[in-house]
Design a protein around this motif. Sequence first.
Motif, short mmCIF file in Angstrom:
data_model
loop_
_atom_site.label_atom_id
_atom_site.label_comp_id
_atom_site.label_asym_id
_atom_site.label_seq_id
_atom_site.Cartn_x
_atom_site.Cartn_y
_atom_site.Cartn_z
N PRO A 1 40.44 56.98 33.39
CA PRO A 1 41.61 56.26 32.88
C PRO A 1 41.52 56.02 31.38
O PRO A 1 40.43 55.93 30.82
CB PRO A 1 41.58 54.93 33.66
CG PRO A 1 40.15 54.77 34.08
CD PRO A 1 39.64 56.15 34.32
N SER B 1 32.31 48.36 32.49
CA SER B 1 33.25 48.66 31.42
C SER B 1 32.57 48.51 30.06
O SER B 1 31.69 47.66 29.88
CB SER B 1 34.47 47.73 31.49
OG SER B 1 34.08 46.37 31.45
N ASP C 1 36.88 51.58 31.37
CA ASP C 1 36.09 51.53 32.59
C ASP C 1 35.03 52.63 32.61
O ASP C 1 35.27 53.76 32.18
CB ASP C 1 36.98 51.66 33.82
CG ASP C 1 37.80 50.40 34.09
OD1 ASP C 1 37.35 49.32 33.67
OD2 ASP C 1 38.87 50.51 34.70
N ARG D 1 38.87 37.45 37.92
CA ARG D 1 39.95 36.89 38.75
C ARG D 1 39.40 35.89 39.77
O ARG D 1 40.15 35.08 40.32
CB ARG D 1 40.71 38.02 39.44
CG ARG D 1 41.36 38.98 38.45
CD ARG D 1 42.23 40.01 39.13
NE ARG D 1 42.74 41.00 38.18
CZ ARG D 1 43.77 40.80 37.36
NH1 ARG D 1 44.40 39.63 37.40
NH2 ARG D 1 44.16 41.74 36.52
N ARG E 1 34.70 45.57 35.91
CA ARG E 1 35.68 46.56 35.49
C ARG E 1 36.95 45.85 35.01
O ARG E 1 37.15 44.66 35.29
CB ARG E 1 35.98 47.53 36.63
CG ARG E 1 34.74 48.33 37.08
CD ARG E 1 35.05 49.20 38.29
NE ARG E 1 35.98 50.27 37.95
CZ ARG E 1 35.63 51.43 37.41
NH1 ARG E 1 34.37 51.67 37.12
NH2 ARG E 1 36.53 52.36 37.17
N SER E 2 37.81 46.58 34.30
CA SER E 2 38.97 45.95 33.69
C SER E 2 39.89 45.30 34.72
O SER E 2 40.49 44.24 34.45
CB SER E 2 39.74 46.97 32.85
OG SER E 2 40.20 48.05 33.67
N ASP E 3 40.03 45.89 35.90
CA ASP E 3 40.91 45.33 36.93
C ASP E 3 40.40 43.99 37.46
O ASP E 3 41.16 43.21 38.04
CB ASP E 3 41.06 46.31 38.10
CG ASP E 3 41.90 47.52 37.72
OD1 ASP E 3 42.59 47.46 36.69
OD2 ASP E 3 41.84 48.53 38.45
N ASP E 4 39.09 43.74 37.28
CA ASP E 4 38.50 42.50 37.78
C ASP E 4 38.61 41.36 36.78
O ASP E 4 38.28 40.21 37.10
CB ASP E 4 37.02 42.72 38.11
CG ASP E 4 36.83 43.79 39.18
OD1 ASP E 4 37.68 43.89 40.08
OD2 ASP E 4 35.82 44.52 39.11
N GLU F 1 40.63 38.79 34.39
CA GLU F 1 41.93 38.14 34.22
C GLU F 1 42.25 37.93 32.74
O GLU F 1 43.40 38.09 32.32
CB GLU F 1 41.93 36.79 34.93
CG GLU F 1 43.26 36.04 34.80
CD GLU F 1 43.22 34.67 35.46
OE1 GLU F 1 44.28 34.10 35.72
OE2 GLU F 1 42.11 34.17 35.72
N LEU G 1 42.17 50.39 27.80
CA LEU G 1 43.15 49.30 27.72
C LEU G 1 42.92 48.52 26.43
O LEU G 1 41.77 48.20 26.10
CB LEU G 1 42.99 48.37 28.92
CG LEU G 1 43.77 47.05 28.89
CD1 LEU G 1 45.26 47.31 29.00
CD2 LEU G 1 43.29 46.12 30.00
#
Length: 218
Positions: free
Chosen positions: A117, A144, A139, A166, A195-198, A200, A120
């Motif tokens: 990906p 990351s 990531d 999060r 990782r970036s999705d984790d 907030e 970000l």
Amino acid sequence: MRSLERHRDVGAYALGVLDEAEAFRFEDHLMECPSCAVQVTEFGPATRQLMLYRSATPRTVHPAAQPSPRMLDRLLTQVSARRRVGRRRMLLALAASVVLAVSAPAVTVMAGGDDGPRPLTVEATDERSGVWAQVRIEDRDWGSSVELRVKDAAGPRDCVLVGIGRDGSENVMTNWAVPRHDARPNTVPGGSAMRSDDIERYEVRSTEGETLVVLRPE
């Protein structure tokens, strides 16, 4: 202790291995020795790599694990591309930190693939503190990698970038020292096991606990 012996303590002080009394005496010496102050700054990248190793390496990895020669060569090549040839002492310090601390799972902190990906990027300015920051996060297999750009004219002070998960967990991604009255952008590398999705949000904080700016991905 003689001044010459104090000069020899610069590496141990920068890496945080002096005991409290020795560190206090070296700080007195540091106030009167510009040469040692410069060397402490040059040890900053090595110190950050050890912190990244500690946060990214599983506890099951043996502390005496050795990197392969190919991994060490790649790390040195990447570092030399970013630094001028005249900074040879810093490269030697980084190489020493790798030999002592980096294992195969953690050495990827400095090596990223081209596939995957896109990074970000998020930025924000805090009106109260006047601090501007931009975080570029990408990531990796282990978590990351992070590149932080920050403008802070209220130095000198020591700061950290914290990733807030999060689930409420916190992870220190990098640290740096803000120079006195210097509003120029400062670029600092870092990393996290998250990782970036984790994540907030990201918070730039002083080491005294003050939140200077909050960055929230959209």
